[in-house]
Design an enzyme around this catalytic site. Structure first.
Site, PDB file in Angstrom:
ATOM      1  N   GLY A   1      -4.038   9.176  -3.695  1.00 50.59           N
ATOM      2  CA  GLY A   1      -2.770   8.946  -3.225  1.00 50.59           C
ATOM      3  C   GLY A   1      -2.100   8.064  -4.485  1.00 50.59           C
ATOM      4  O   GLY A   1      -2.538   7.974  -5.623  1.00 50.59           O
ATOM      5  N   HIS A   2      -0.730   7.500  -4.038  1.00 51.81           N
ATOM      6  CA  HIS A   2      -0.026   7.055  -5.154  1.00 51.81           C
ATOM      7  C   HIS A   2      -0.610   5.659  -5.397  1.00 51.81           C
ATOM      8  O   HIS A   2      -1.021   5.056  -4.818  1.00 51.81           O
ATOM      9  CB  HIS A   2       1.512   6.803  -4.894  1.00 51.81           C
ATOM     10  CG  HIS A   2       1.724   6.265  -3.501  1.00 51.81           C
ATOM     11  ND1 HIS A   2       2.776   6.328  -2.826  1.00 51.81           N
ATOM     12  CD2 HIS A   2       0.889   5.564  -2.638  1.00 51.81           C
ATOM     13  CE1 HIS A   2       2.749   5.444  -1.660  1.00 51.81           C
ATOM     14  NE2 HIS A   2       1.634   5.050  -1.567  1.00 51.81           N
ATOM     15  N   ASN A   3      -0.118   5.370  -6.844  1.00 54.10           N
ATOM     16  CA  ASN A   3      -0.871   4.173  -7.635  1.00 54.10           C
ATOM     17  C   ASN A   3      -2.351   3.736  -7.455  1.00 54.10           C
ATOM     18  O   ASN A   3      -2.865   2.682  -7.574  1.00 54.10           O
ATOM     19  CB  ASN A   3      -0.027   3.001  -6.872  1.00 54.10           C
ATOM     20  CG  ASN A   3       1.336   2.991  -7.194  1.00 54.10           C
ATOM     21  OD1 ASN A   3       2.354   3.321  -6.609  1.00 54.10           O
ATOM     22  ND2 ASN A   3       1.689   2.485  -8.549  1.00 54.10           N
TER      23      ASN A   3
END
Length: 344
Positions: free
Chosen positions: A240-242
């Site tokens: 996922g993001h980050n």
């Protein structure tokens, strides 16, 4: 190649018969005459009696029955792998060059000895290092930076401004820098509206990273999603993001890492495990197959189950049904004895 040459190649010990030739590698079960196999897991020891392999790599203390010639080595698994370049299919090599159907934009910096395959698209401002191989049908968006000695297999997509280090391998269908899953619910004149949260960050991948087919690594909502040096990611994984992945991490097939989670050095995430967002899996920790992680995993801990708990506690929960059945039988026996006494 001659069996004596195989023995020499793996630095093994064996009274190799003269003139025996080895043509291929195979498992104990599938091997035929002319094949070399190996025994590393005791689970497969019974197959030694029936294998048709001409030679088998075994540990120095192996004493089982077999018709195959035994080659004794310290580590049969490692020794067998070392034979792949000698007996396996020759790797496909790409001669440097750019296919006529490739589309290359403006301000693109190309290193030396590159291969760019058919129908690949490289947009403006991209930089690619020396000796990199980019197979057909790859899409590389604007301002992407790719290091030296990388290999991008067919249908890899890399979105704008993402960064790849040196010696990165992306297998077929990998998607780097796709939008993360971010939405908000707003009340509009006609009721609830789902609004997309802009994903304006990038993905940065370190050196010596390998990512399996159809895995997705989302771009950061802001800043960078990071994959550290020497990380190995299997097929069908979602990052996922980050998410921040430290060096020397392993992530196995169909695992999912939610946004802003941190996976520290040496951790191992097994197949189909899920790690919730904003958590930390600390150094050398392991998350068992199909485990669901809802809180931080301490350093060196092995967690299993959903919700994930330490391995020992998880094992205890597996024993509860057996203990309960045993207790029920004991109570029933005692009740029968009490009834017998009352009848007297």
């Amino acid at each position: 190649m001659l069996l004596s040459e195989v023995v020499k190649a793996v630095n093994g010990s064996c009274a190799a018969p003269e003139g025996v030739e080895i043509h291929a590698m195979a498992s104990l079960l599938e091997a035929r005459a002319g094949d070399v196999s190996f025994l590393a897991n005791p689970k497969y020891a019974p197959q030694m009696k029936t294998t048709q392999a001409s030679a088998v790599l075994v540990t120095p203390d192996y004493a089982g029955e077999t018709q195959a010639v035994l080659i004794r080595v310290d580590d049969p698994n490692k020794a067998f792998a070392s034979l792949a370049p000698l007996l396996g299919p020759k790797p496909v090599t790409r001669r440097p060059g750019i296919h006529a159907t490739a589309v290359i934009g403006e301000r693109v910096t190309l290193g030396k000895n590159l291969y760019i395959g058919p129908y690949t698209v490289i947009e403006d401002g991209v930089s690619i290092g020396d000796n990199t191989v980019i197979d057909g049908l790859v899409f590389i968006a604007q301002d992407v930076r790719i290091g030296a000695d990388c290999h991008l297999y067919p249908q890899v997509n890399i979105r704008e401004a993402c960064i790849l280090g040196d010696r990165v391998i992306l297998h077929a269908g990998v998607k780097i820098g796709t939008d993360g899953y971010g939405y908000t619910v707003e009340i509009g004149p006609k009721g609830p509206v789902i609004a997309k949260v802009p994903q304006v960050g990038i993905v940065e991948i370190g050196n010596d990273v390998e990512i399996g087919s159809n895995t997705c690594v989302d771009r950061a909502r802001f800043g960078r999603t990071r994959v550290g040096d020497s990380v190995k990611i299997d097929n069908l994984v979602q990052i996922g993001h980050n998410v921040q992945i430290a060096p020397f991490v392993g992530i196995i097939a169909q695992a999912g890492i939610a946004g802003s989670a941190k996976i520290e050095t040496g951790a191992l995430i097994w197949s189909q495990a899920g790690v919730s967002g904003h958590l930390t899996v600390h150094e050398r920790a392991q998350v068992a197959p199909q485990a669901g992680v809802k809180e931080d995993v301490p350093e060196g801990e092995y967690v299993a189950g959903t919700p994930a708990i330490p391995k020992r506690k998880f094992a205890e929960t597996l024993l509860f049904p057996r203990m309960l059945e045993k207790l029920k039988r004991k109570v029933a026996d005692l009740e029968a004895k009490v009834k017998a006494l009352e009848a007297r």
